[in-house]
Design an enzyme around this catalytic site. Structure first.
Site, PDB file in Angstrom:
ATOM      1  N   SER A 154       0.919  -0.907  -0.125  1.00 53.71           N
ATOM      2  CA  SER A 154       0.290   0.231  -0.020  1.00 53.71           C
ATOM      3  C   SER A 154       1.394   1.098  -0.222  1.00 53.71           C
ATOM      4  O   SER A 154       1.943   1.151   0.418  1.00 53.71           O
ATOM      5  CB  SER A 154      -0.735  -0.314   1.418  1.00 53.71           C
ATOM      6  OG  SER A 154      -1.692   1.605   1.441  1.00 53.71           O
ATOM      7  N   TYR A 167      -2.768  -1.259  10.750  1.00 46.40           N
ATOM      8  CA  TYR A 167      -2.528  -1.486   8.990  1.00 46.40           C
ATOM      9  C   TYR A 167      -1.506  -0.879   8.141  1.00 46.40           C
ATOM     10  O   TYR A 167      -0.307  -1.709   7.500  1.00 46.40           O
ATOM     11  CB  TYR A 167      -4.380  -0.825   8.546  1.00 46.40           C
ATOM     12  CG  TYR A 167      -3.953  -1.055   6.972  1.00 46.40           C
ATOM     13  CD1 TYR A 167      -4.538  -2.041   5.997  1.00 46.40           C
ATOM     14  CD2 TYR A 167      -3.654   0.189   6.098  1.00 46.40           C
ATOM     15  CE1 TYR A 167      -4.330  -2.044   5.271  1.00 46.40           C
ATOM     16  CE2 TYR A 167      -3.260  -0.458   4.464  1.00 46.40           C
ATOM     17  CZ  TYR A 167      -4.825  -0.936   4.127  1.00 46.40           C
ATOM     18  OH  TYR A 167      -4.321  -1.906   2.548  1.00 46.40           O
TER      19      TYR A 167
HETATM   20  P1  NAD Z   1     -11.534  -5.995  -0.457  1.00 47.17           P
HETATM   21  O1  NAD Z   1     -12.196  -6.152   1.278  1.00 47.17           O
HETATM   22  O2  NAD Z   1     -12.300  -6.003  -1.224  1.00 47.17           O
HETATM   23  O3  NAD Z   1     -10.439  -6.727  -0.364  1.00 47.17           O
HETATM   24  C1  NAD Z   1      -9.580  -7.468   0.669  1.00 47.17           C
HETATM   25  C2  NAD Z   1      -9.850  -9.158   0.260  1.00 47.17           C
HETATM   26  O4  NAD Z   1      -9.666 -10.161   1.077  1.00 47.17           O
HETATM   27  C3  NAD Z   1     -11.215  -9.622   0.131  1.00 47.17           C
HETATM   28  O5  NAD Z   1     -12.185 -10.856  -0.722  1.00 47.17           O
HETATM   29  C4  NAD Z   1     -11.870  -9.777   1.555  1.00 47.17           C
HETATM   30  O6  NAD Z   1     -12.863 -11.631   1.737  1.00 47.17           O
HETATM   31  C5  NAD Z   1     -10.652 -11.023   1.885  1.00 47.17           C
HETATM   32  N1  NAD Z   1      -9.486 -11.326   3.231  1.00 47.17           N
HETATM   33  C6  NAD Z   1      -9.418 -11.290   4.310  1.00 47.17           C
HETATM   34  N2  NAD Z   1      -9.510 -11.600   5.258  1.00 47.17           N
HETATM   35  C7  NAD Z   1      -8.951 -13.225   4.704  1.00 47.17           C
HETATM   36  C8  NAD Z   1      -8.570 -14.519   4.921  1.00 47.17           C
HETATM   37  N3  NAD Z   1      -7.939 -13.806   6.487  1.00 47.17           N
HETATM   38  N4  NAD Z   1      -7.770 -15.085   4.315  1.00 47.17           N
HETATM   39  C9  NAD Z   1      -8.313 -14.967   2.909  1.00 47.17           C
HETATM   40  N5  NAD Z   1      -8.840 -14.528   2.378  1.00 47.17           N
HETATM   41  C10 NAD Z   1      -8.974 -12.902   3.684  1.00 47.17           C
HETATM   42  O7  NAD Z   1     -10.525  -4.542  -0.424  1.00 47.17           O
HETATM   43  P2  NAD Z   1      -9.221  -4.783  -1.423  1.00 47.17           P
HETATM   44  O8  NAD Z   1      -9.240  -3.023  -1.931  1.00 47.17           O
HETATM   45  O9  NAD Z   1      -9.622  -5.224  -2.857  1.00 47.17           O
HETATM   46  O10 NAD Z   1      -7.718  -5.186  -0.589  1.00 47.17           O
HETATM   47  C11 NAD Z   1      -7.016  -6.078  -0.918  1.00 47.17           C
HETATM   48  C12 NAD Z   1      -5.933  -6.314  -0.828  1.00 47.17           C
HETATM   49  O11 NAD Z   1      -5.255  -3.839  -1.089  1.00 47.17           O
HETATM   50  C13 NAD Z   1      -4.949  -5.425   1.172  1.00 47.17           C
HETATM   51  O12 NAD Z   1      -4.047  -6.027   1.395  1.00 47.17           O
HETATM   52  C14 NAD Z   1      -5.729  -4.055   0.940  1.00 47.17           C
HETATM   53  O13 NAD Z   1      -4.421  -3.972   1.572  1.00 47.17           O
HETATM   54  C15 NAD Z   1      -4.894  -3.455  -0.608  1.00 47.17           C
HETATM   55  N6  NAD Z   1      -5.151  -2.009  -0.618  1.00 47.17           N
HETATM   56  C16 NAD Z   1      -6.087  -1.245  -1.110  1.00 47.17           C
HETATM   57  C17 NAD Z   1      -6.419  -0.624  -1.173  1.00 47.17           C
HETATM   58  C18 NAD Z   1      -7.281  -0.231  -1.911  1.00 47.17           C
HETATM   59  O14 NAD Z   1      -7.514   1.161  -2.097  1.00 47.17           O
HETATM   60  N7  NAD Z   1      -8.370  -0.349  -2.293  1.00 47.17           N
HETATM   61  C19 NAD Z   1      -5.426  -0.326  -1.297  1.00 47.17           C
HETATM   62  C20 NAD Z   1      -3.854   0.334  -0.607  1.00 47.17           C
HETATM   63  C21 NAD Z   1      -3.726  -1.555  -0.341  1.00 47.17           C
END
Ligand code: NAD
Length: 269
Positions: A154, A167
């Site tokens: 991130s 986080y």
């Molecule tokens: P999201 O909530 O749609 O996706 C996260 C996914 O992780 C979900 O499908 C959830 O079910 C899964 N998950 C959670 N706990 C789990 C576990 N114990 N085992 C297996 N799967 C699990 O959100 P996202 O934005 O798609 O996030 C995906 C990644 O991207 C994360 O690591 C998040 O930190 C990172 N991220 C997102 C953003 C953003 O702006 N959306 C920015 C920076 C980083």
């Protein structure tokens, strides 16, 4: 530029929604056989819908239920995938969550939940992937690298984040996990890199984009003036998984519409 992943198997954690789903679809479209991981029985239908989109577009793959923070579940998931497809070539360590609180009010449970999924989950999956890469050895017929790991970090591996200390700590930890693995396994031709997204429109940050006021406020942080989409991250994941990026390892690649050039300083700070 040819970005084919034909003949390779890619496992994407947390792929039933958001960025993981976008990455799974992009890797599937690039020819990889895709393993759509989801955390629990509750997310099975969503994972199946992602897989259906991939197969409807001519791709192939399976869904795999596994909580990435549970050692036995991770070991079993990798064993199932290897039994079915012979090996794993690409791991996208994407699963993650937030449990936000002011630091002085943060419970141990909020801390542990974030660290165990965002950091320990990446450790467990990377360890199984590397064990498999070492067991299987090079496959020069499909890739110059013996294996590729992409860690979903991130902008918060760089930008501190008040109210989200658990986080931000997890993402700071991923930076060192990724770089240390790249250092330890570079001579085995295992490439390890991080994708560092800024604001991508997914369920994790719904509050930041679902009202026009929230979106306007978010835009004050993004010089490129749009929110990112999962497909943006999918495009980068395909590049990092392909031989076109064969000389890239140990890198954090920011994909954030310019968030990390600190827009707040554009008017003299
Ligand atoms: P999201 O909530 O749609 O996706 C996260 C996914 O992780 C979900 O499908 C959830 O079910 C899964 N998950 C959670 N706990 C789990 C576990 N114990 N085992 C297996 N799967 C699990 O959100 P996202 O934005 O798609 O996030 C995906 C990644 O991207 C994360 O690591 C998040 O930190 C990172 N991220 C997102 C953003 C953003 O702006 N959306 C920015 C920076 C980083």
């Amino acid at each position: 530029m040819e970005l084919t992943l034909k003949g390779q198997t890619a496992l994407i954690t947390g792929a039933s929604s958001g960025i993981g789903a976008g990455v799974a679809k992009a890797l599937g479209a690039a020819g990889a056989t895709v393993v759509v991981n989801h955390s629990s029985a509750r997310s099975k239908d969503e994972a199946e819908a992602v897989l259906k989109e991939i197969t409807d577009a001519g791709g192939a793959g399976m869904t795999a239920q596994c909580d990435v923070s549970k050692e036995n579940e991770v070991i079993n998931m990798f064993a199932d995938v290897v039994a079915r497809y012979g090996t794993v070539d690409i791991l996208v360590n994407n699963a993650g969550l937030q449990r936000d609180a002011k630091f002085h009010e943060m419970t141990l449970d909020q801390w542990n939940t974030v660290i165990s999924v965002n950091m320990t989950g990446q450790f467990l999956c990377a360890r199984e992937a590397i064990r498999e890469f070492l067991r299987r050895g090079p496959r020069p017929e499909v890739s110059a690298a013996t294996g590729k790991i992409i860690c979903m970090s991130s902008v918060h591996e760089l930008i501190p984040w008040a109210g989200h200390v658990n986080y931000a700590t997890s993402k700071g930890g991923i930076k060192m996990l990724m770089q240390s693995l790249a250092q330890e396994y570079g001579d085995r031709r295992i490439r390890v890199n991080s994708i560092c997204p800024g604001a991508i429109q997914t369920p994790i940050n719904r509050a930041a984009w679902e009202t026009p006021q929230a979106l306007n406020s978010l835009m004050t942080l993004i010089p490129y003036n749009r929110i990112g989409q999962p497909q943006d991250i999918g495009n980068l994941a395909v590049f990092l998984a392909s031989d076109q990026s064969d000389y890239i390892t140990g890198a954090s690649i920011f994909i954030d519409g310019g968030m990390t050039v600190f827009e707040g300083f554009s008017d003299n700070g």
